[in-house]
Scaffold this motif. Sequence first.
Motif, PDB file in Angstrom:
ATOM      1  N   ALA A 163       0.682  -1.257  -0.044  1.00 53.69           N
ATOM      2  CA  ALA A 163      -0.007   0.052   0.013  1.00 53.69           C
ATOM      3  C   ALA A 163       0.931   1.108   0.009  1.00 53.69           C
ATOM      4  O   ALA A 163       0.679   2.224  -0.579  1.00 53.69           O
ATOM      5  CB  ALA A 163      -1.103  -0.010   0.937  1.00 53.69           C
ATOM      6  N   ARG A 164       1.741   1.286   0.634  1.00 53.59           N
ATOM      7  CA  ARG A 164       2.889   2.280   0.894  1.00 53.59           C
ATOM      8  C   ARG A 164       3.323   2.532  -0.649  1.00 53.59           C
ATOM      9  O   ARG A 164       3.485   3.660  -1.021  1.00 53.59           O
ATOM     10  CB  ARG A 164       3.999   2.004   1.632  1.00 53.59           C
ATOM     11  N   GLU A 206       3.615   6.036  -5.735  1.00 55.66           N
ATOM     12  CA  GLU A 206       3.307   6.096  -6.924  1.00 55.66           C
ATOM     13  C   GLU A 206       2.297   7.179  -7.303  1.00 55.66           C
ATOM     14  O   GLU A 206       2.424   8.117  -8.346  1.00 55.66           O
ATOM     15  CB  GLU A 206       2.562   4.865  -7.632  1.00 55.66           C
ATOM     16  N   GLU A 207       1.227   7.444  -6.290  1.00 55.87           N
ATOM     17  CA  GLU A 207       0.370   8.505  -6.653  1.00 55.87           C
ATOM     18  C   GLU A 207       1.109   9.829  -6.345  1.00 55.87           C
ATOM     19  O   GLU A 207       1.057  10.874  -7.124  1.00 55.87           O
ATOM     20  CB  GLU A 207      -0.627   8.414  -5.694  1.00 55.87           C
ATOM     21  N   TRP A 208       1.896  10.062  -5.335  1.00 52.65           N
ATOM     22  CA  TRP A 208       3.012  11.009  -5.021  1.00 52.65           C
ATOM     23  C   TRP A 208       3.795  11.463  -6.193  1.00 52.65           C
ATOM     24  O   TRP A 208       3.856  12.656  -6.354  1.00 52.65           O
ATOM     25  CB  TRP A 208       3.305  10.808  -3.780  1.00 52.65           C
ATOM     26  N   VAL A 209       4.236  10.351  -6.592  1.00 45.70           N
ATOM     27  CA  VAL A 209       5.417  10.619  -7.663  1.00 45.70           C
ATOM     28  C   VAL A 209       4.717  11.383  -8.956  1.00 45.70           C
ATOM     29  O   VAL A 209       5.041  12.406  -9.527  1.00 45.70           O
ATOM     30  CB  VAL A 209       6.003   9.499  -8.182  1.00 45.70           C
ATOM     31  N   GLU A 217       5.203  15.026 -10.663  1.00 47.80           N
ATOM     32  CA  GLU A 217       5.404  15.224 -11.830  1.00 47.80           C
ATOM     33  C   GLU A 217       4.370  16.269 -12.437  1.00 47.80           C
ATOM     34  O   GLU A 217       4.742  17.103 -13.254  1.00 47.80           O
ATOM     35  CB  GLU A 217       5.567  14.038 -12.811  1.00 47.80           C
ATOM     36  N   ALA A 218       3.164  15.974 -12.109  1.00 48.03           N
ATOM     37  CA  ALA A 218       2.194  16.884 -12.771  1.00 48.03           C
ATOM     38  C   ALA A 218       2.343  18.379 -12.506  1.00 48.03           C
ATOM     39  O   ALA A 218       2.144  19.362 -13.251  1.00 48.03           O
ATOM     40  CB  ALA A 218       0.705  16.256 -12.284  1.00 48.03           C
ATOM     41  N   LEU A 219       2.459  18.611 -10.897  1.00 45.98           N
ATOM     42  CA  LEU A 219       2.900  19.961 -10.505  1.00 45.98           C
ATOM     43  C   LEU A 219       4.136  20.574 -11.310  1.00 45.98           C
ATOM     44  O   LEU A 219       4.131  21.734 -11.723  1.00 45.98           O
ATOM     45  CB  LEU A 219       3.024  19.871  -9.017  1.00 45.98           C
ATOM     46  N   THR A 227       8.684   3.680 -10.491  1.00 45.10           N
ATOM     47  CA  THR A 227       8.225   4.415  -9.251  1.00 45.10           C
ATOM     48  C   THR A 227       8.883   4.382  -7.811  1.00 45.10           C
ATOM     49  O   THR A 227       8.233   3.434  -7.322  1.00 45.10           O
ATOM     50  CB  THR A 227       6.621   4.549  -9.101  1.00 45.10           C
ATOM     51  N   LEU A 228      10.012   4.857  -7.697  1.00 42.90           N
ATOM     52  CA  LEU A 228      10.581   4.536  -6.488  1.00 42.90           C
ATOM     53  C   LEU A 228       9.805   4.964  -5.196  1.00 42.90           C
ATOM     54  O   LEU A 228       9.652   6.183  -5.208  1.00 42.90           O
ATOM     55  CB  LEU A 228      11.956   5.003  -6.482  1.00 42.90           C
ATOM     56  N   PRO A 229       9.565   4.192  -4.042  1.00 40.03           N
ATOM     57  CA  PRO A 229       8.809   4.853  -3.250  1.00 40.03           C
ATOM     58  C   PRO A 229       9.803   5.466  -2.043  1.00 40.03           C
ATOM     59  O   PRO A 229       9.678   5.032  -1.130  1.00 40.03           O
ATOM     60  CB  PRO A 229       8.232   3.545  -2.364  1.00 40.03           C
ATOM     61  N   LEU A 230      10.465   6.260  -2.566  1.00 38.56           N
ATOM     62  CA  LEU A 230      11.492   7.094  -1.602  1.00 38.56           C
ATOM     63  C   LEU A 230      11.467   8.534  -1.748  1.00 38.56           C
ATOM     64  O   LEU A 230      10.845   9.000  -3.227  1.00 38.56           O
ATOM     65  CB  LEU A 230      12.773   6.594  -2.220  1.00 38.56           C
ATOM     66  N   THR A 231      11.808   9.527  -1.114  1.00 42.39           N
ATOM     67  CA  THR A 231      11.884  10.720  -1.262  1.00 42.39           C
ATOM     68  C   THR A 231      13.048  11.296  -2.181  1.00 42.39           C
ATOM     69  O   THR A 231      14.120  10.525  -2.304  1.00 42.39           O
ATOM     70  CB  THR A 231      12.163  11.374   0.408  1.00 42.39           C
ATOM     71  N   SER A 232      13.001  12.196  -2.596  1.00 44.96           N
ATOM     72  CA  SER A 232      13.943  12.957  -3.431  1.00 44.96           C
ATOM     73  C   SER A 232      15.327  13.232  -2.529  1.00 44.96           C
ATOM     74  O   SER A 232      15.447  13.487  -1.647  1.00 44.96           O
ATOM     75  CB  SER A 232      13.390  13.965  -4.314  1.00 44.96           C
TER      76      SER A 232
END
Length: 336
Positions: A83-84, A89-92, A96-98, A236-241
């Motif tokens: 789930a994380r 994936e949604e956050w990435v 990207e969209a922003l 989609t890496l589940p990690l911060t930049s």
Amino acid sequence: MKVHEAAKLLGVTPRSLRFYEEKGLIKPHKEAVNGYRTYSDDDLLRLRWIVTLRELGMPVSAIIEALNSMDEPEAFICKIDGARASLYEEWVSATEALQALDETLLAWQQGGSAQLVHAEQTAERIRQNRKLRSSWSDQWNYNEIALRYGQDAPQATLEGELTAQQYEQALGRTVEWLDPRPGEPGLELGAGSGNLSVLLAAAGVKLTVIEQSTEMLSILRNRLPLVDAKQGNLLTLPLTSQSYSFIGCTFAMHHLNHSQQLLALEEMDRVLMPGGRIVITGLMSEQEPEQSVKHELPLVTTSSLPELVHSLEDNGYSVVTESLWGNTCILCAIKP
């Protein structure tokens, strides 16, 4: 405990509790005479989990799957981990969209007018990335391979391409190129059962690993319980930049097509610190993508070394390569 009392205790509304009941998350006792709901201690504990996981961003469907696995701690953790990965994936995608919207607005401001072509171009890029991410699937059934071969699973998938000795030498050479330093944050992608991870952990780095197969992750976590192992894939890496000093990846890129490999490089760049290094070891060819021929191994896309090098150099990376055996090469890139 009645519904209003339970809602007050949990800090939610009675309507929320009824919603959870409608979705099958909770089944309180209903009094035969008046139909009033009463919540037992077990119900309240389950509701605490539900409320907490909802606040952490998990959708109802994922919570149901997780709660159904609560009697098996490892399975429960795997459900939360999955789930994380979905949330990231949604956050990435949203990030990207922003960024694309910011680029569009800047072009409009500098041009003095709102041109549809700018918006169309950025929207198309977002659309293509979303399509690439959704198109990937585990066609090799790595869960089954992990169950069959255990920690030898990654090398087993390369049978006919590398000998066991060559595989071990490739891992060792990857570590030499990475030059891991004690205490620095490092990342391994497509970690499999943890064969490279063992070598990196022995160097004393603060290691995070990403692997899509739950069975591979189970093996890796048992081998290296102190390593931060997360479920996810290279797209989609589940990690911060900008979180890692180095990224290592061995024999994983060939599970992606050429377009997906370039997207994976973008994700590596996103999470790598300035001045950080990337070392990719795998099946590579000196041919351009359009000249690639079908590989002998099933469902394998040999990386185009020129394509990977050009992509990285276009983003300012310094790149060197080394040929090992046959199609096995190492690419080392230093971020500006």
